[in-house]
Design a protein around this motif. Structure first.
Motif, PDB file in Angstrom:
ATOM      1  N   TRP A 175       0.840  -1.203   0.000  1.00 23.10           N
ATOM      2  CA  TRP A 175       0.000   0.000   0.000  1.00 23.10           C
ATOM      3  C   TRP A 175       0.872   1.249   0.000  1.00 23.10           C
ATOM      4  O   TRP A 175       2.045   1.190   0.354  1.00 23.10           O
ATOM      5  CB  TRP A 175      -1.004   0.024   1.151  1.00 23.10           C
ATOM      6  CG  TRP A 175      -0.451  -0.170   2.534  1.00 23.10           C
ATOM      7  CD1 TRP A 175      -0.464  -1.327   3.269  1.00 23.10           C
ATOM      8  CD2 TRP A 175       0.172   0.814   3.384  1.00 23.10           C
ATOM      9  NE1 TRP A 175       0.127  -1.133   4.499  1.00 23.10           N
ATOM     10  CE2 TRP A 175       0.523   0.183   4.598  1.00 23.10           C
ATOM     11  CE3 TRP A 175       0.482   2.168   3.229  1.00 23.10           C
ATOM     12  CZ2 TRP A 175       1.152   0.855   5.636  1.00 23.10           C
ATOM     13  CZ3 TRP A 175       1.113   2.836   4.282  1.00 23.10           C
ATOM     14  CH2 TRP A 175       1.429   2.174   5.464  1.00 23.10           C
ATOM     15  N   SER A 176       0.273   2.352  -0.431  1.00 19.22           N
ATOM     16  CA  SER A 176       0.951   3.652  -0.445  1.00 19.22           C
ATOM     17  C   SER A 176      -0.013   4.714   0.045  1.00 19.22           C
ATOM     18  O   SER A 176      -1.214   4.646  -0.221  1.00 19.22           O
ATOM     19  CB  SER A 176       1.398   4.030  -1.859  1.00 19.22           C
ATOM     20  OG  SER A 176       2.429   3.191  -2.298  1.00 19.22           O
ATOM     21  N   ARG A 177       0.507   5.681   0.758  1.00 22.14           N
ATOM     22  CA  ARG A 177      -0.257   6.836   1.232  1.00 22.14           C
ATOM     23  C   ARG A 177       0.478   8.089   0.751  1.00 22.14           C
ATOM     24  O   ARG A 177       1.334   8.617   1.460  1.00 22.14           O
ATOM     25  CB  ARG A 177      -0.372   6.849   2.757  1.00 22.14           C
ATOM     26  CG  ARG A 177      -1.023   5.638   3.369  1.00 22.14           C
ATOM     27  CD  ARG A 177      -2.534   5.603   3.080  1.00 22.14           C
ATOM     28  NE  ARG A 177      -3.168   4.502   3.733  1.00 22.14           N
ATOM     29  CZ  ARG A 177      -3.327   3.286   3.208  1.00 22.14           C
ATOM     30  NH1 ARG A 177      -2.872   3.028   2.007  1.00 22.14           N
ATOM     31  NH2 ARG A 177      -3.931   2.331   3.864  1.00 22.14           N
ATOM     32  N   PRO A 178       0.171   8.555  -0.462  1.00 17.84           N
ATOM     33  CA  PRO A 178       0.904   9.709  -0.996  1.00 17.84           C
ATOM     34  C   PRO A 178       0.723  10.993  -0.178  1.00 17.84           C
ATOM     35  O   PRO A 178       1.567  11.869  -0.233  1.00 17.84           O
ATOM     36  CB  PRO A 178       0.346   9.867  -2.415  1.00 17.84           C
ATOM     37  CG  PRO A 178      -0.898   9.073  -2.454  1.00 17.84           C
ATOM     38  CD  PRO A 178      -0.814   8.044  -1.371  1.00 17.84           C
ATOM     39  N   GLU A 179      -0.349  11.060   0.600  1.00 18.77           N
ATOM     40  CA  GLU A 179      -0.579  12.278   1.403  1.00 18.77           C
ATOM     41  C   GLU A 179       0.307  12.344   2.630  1.00 18.77           C
ATOM     42  O   GLU A 179       0.393  13.379   3.293  1.00 18.77           O
ATOM     43  CB  GLU A 179      -2.055  12.369   1.815  1.00 18.77           C
ATOM     44  CG  GLU A 179      -2.495  11.303   2.811  1.00 18.77           C
ATOM     45  CD  GLU A 179      -2.848   9.928   2.216  1.00 18.77           C
ATOM     46  OE1 GLU A 179      -3.237   9.037   2.979  1.00 18.77           O
ATOM     47  OE2 GLU A 179      -2.713   9.734   0.990  1.00 18.77           O
ATOM     48  N   THR A 180       1.006  11.270   2.955  1.00 22.74           N
ATOM     49  CA  THR A 180       1.882  11.235   4.124  1.00 22.74           C
ATOM     50  C   THR A 180       3.305  11.576   3.684  1.00 22.74           C
ATOM     51  O   THR A 180       3.855  10.936   2.802  1.00 22.74           O
ATOM     52  CB  THR A 180       1.880   9.822   4.749  1.00 22.74           C
ATOM     53  OG1 THR A 180       0.528   9.452   5.009  1.00 22.74           O
ATOM     54  CG2 THR A 180       2.655   9.808   6.038  1.00 22.74           C
ATOM     55  N   THR A 181       3.897  12.595   4.292  1.00 23.07           N
ATOM     56  CA  THR A 181       5.251  12.994   3.934  1.00 23.07           C
ATOM     57  C   THR A 181       6.150  12.898   5.145  1.00 23.07           C
ATOM     58  O   THR A 181       5.702  12.751   6.277  1.00 23.07           O
ATOM     59  CB  THR A 181       5.288  14.440   3.382  1.00 23.07           C
ATOM     60  OG1 THR A 181       4.768  15.307   4.376  1.00 23.07           O
ATOM     61  CG2 THR A 181       4.481  14.547   2.102  1.00 23.07           C
ATOM     62  N   SER A 182       7.463  13.032   4.912  1.00 22.92           N
ATOM     63  CA  SER A 182       8.441  12.866   5.975  1.00 22.92           C
ATOM     64  C   SER A 182       8.572  14.088   6.877  1.00 22.92           C
ATOM     65  O   SER A 182       8.994  13.975   8.005  1.00 22.92           O
ATOM     66  CB  SER A 182       9.807  12.511   5.395  1.00 22.92           C
ATOM     67  OG  SER A 182      10.246  13.524   4.535  1.00 22.92           O
ATOM     68  N   ILE A 183       8.251  15.276   6.363  1.00 18.22           N
ATOM     69  CA  ILE A 183       8.415  16.490   7.157  1.00 18.22           C
ATOM     70  C   ILE A 183       7.121  17.284   7.094  1.00 18.22           C
ATOM     71  O   ILE A 183       6.620  17.593   6.017  1.00 18.22           O
ATOM     72  CB  ILE A 183       9.580  17.350   6.631  1.00 18.22           C
ATOM     73  CG1 ILE A 183      10.873  16.572   6.758  1.00 18.22           C
ATOM     74  CG2 ILE A 183       9.659  18.671   7.368  1.00 18.22           C
ATOM     75  CD1 ILE A 183      12.067  17.297   6.196  1.00 18.22           C
ATOM     76  N   ALA A 184       6.578  17.621   8.241  1.00 17.33           N
ATOM     77  CA  ALA A 184       5.372  18.442   8.271  1.00 17.33           C
ATOM     78  C   ALA A 184       5.737  19.879   7.955  1.00 17.33           C
ATOM     79  O   ALA A 184       6.749  20.383   8.385  1.00 17.33           O
ATOM     80  CB  ALA A 184       4.710  18.350   9.647  1.00 17.33           C
ATOM     81  N   SER A 185       4.895  20.554   7.158  1.00 17.50           N
ATOM     82  CA  SER A 185       5.221  21.946   6.830  1.00 17.50           C
ATOM     83  C   SER A 185       4.831  22.882   7.948  1.00 17.50           C
ATOM     84  O   SER A 185       4.000  22.689   8.717  1.00 17.50           O
ATOM     85  CB  SER A 185       4.533  22.405   5.572  1.00 17.50           C
ATOM     86  OG  SER A 185       3.827  21.467   4.880  1.00 17.50           O
TER      87      SER A 185
END
Length: 185
Positions: A175-185
């Protein structure tokens, strides 16, 4: 550290196995776009003719400066074949700080295999003797900060243009969650 071995990355795309007692390099493996290219890409006209000799030269190169030159030649040859697929698009932060941020992350192991993820999206699995079990490339619109992978319940989790769960045995995306990133803005 796994048993008598230390696994460590080396910029920009190498995984090294060292003898824990002596520090001697037991093996080193490259994990660039060339290594992770799909069979369909390798079948493109010019791919093998241009890149196989460069990869062989890189494997034989011990001098770090020459190794960087071989990597540049490989990068340019790949981009000439397919700019969209092999040309890197940097996010604004990396572009403004190029040279400061590296591609390597800390490998992870289950005691039988070692997994390495590199910030250009290549992820690979090796047994402890350096035999590649699988390698693949995650795709993202642009290269940005990434983080070390995590191994949880047979899944290898990687952050690259979102959060991806790969089957630890095969490397296939579960599975993939493209909305999840490594650094929060």
């Amino acid at each position: 550290i796994v048993g008598d071995r230390i696994f460590t990355p080396a910029e920009p795309d190498e995984l090294l196995a060292l003898d824990k007692a002596t520090g001697k390099i037991l093996w080193r493996r490259f994990n660039g776009f060339y290594d992770a290219a799909a069979d369909a890409d390798r079948a493109q006209p010019g791919f093998r003719e241009k890149l196989d000799p460069l990869a062989a030269a890189l494997a034989q190169t011990a001098d770090p400066d020459m190794a960087l030159e071989r990597r540049r030649e490989m990068r340019d040859a790949l981009a000439a074949l397919d700019k969209k697929k092999y040309g890197l698009k940097w996010d604004g932060h990396l572009a403004s700080h190029f040279g400061i941020v590296g591609f390597t992350t800390t490998p992870v192991s289950d005691g039988r295999r070692v997994y390495a993820f590199f910030g250009q999206g290549v992820v690979a699995c090796y047994d402890l003797d350096g035999n590649r079990r699988w390698i693949r490339r995650l795709m993202a619109d642009e290269i940005a900060y990434s983080c070390s992978p995590a191994l949880i319940g047979g899944k290898l989790l990687c952050v690259f243009g979102g959060l991806h769960a790969l089957d630890a045995d095969t490397g296939k995306t579960l599975w993939s969650r493209p909305e999840t990133t490594s650094i929060a803005s």
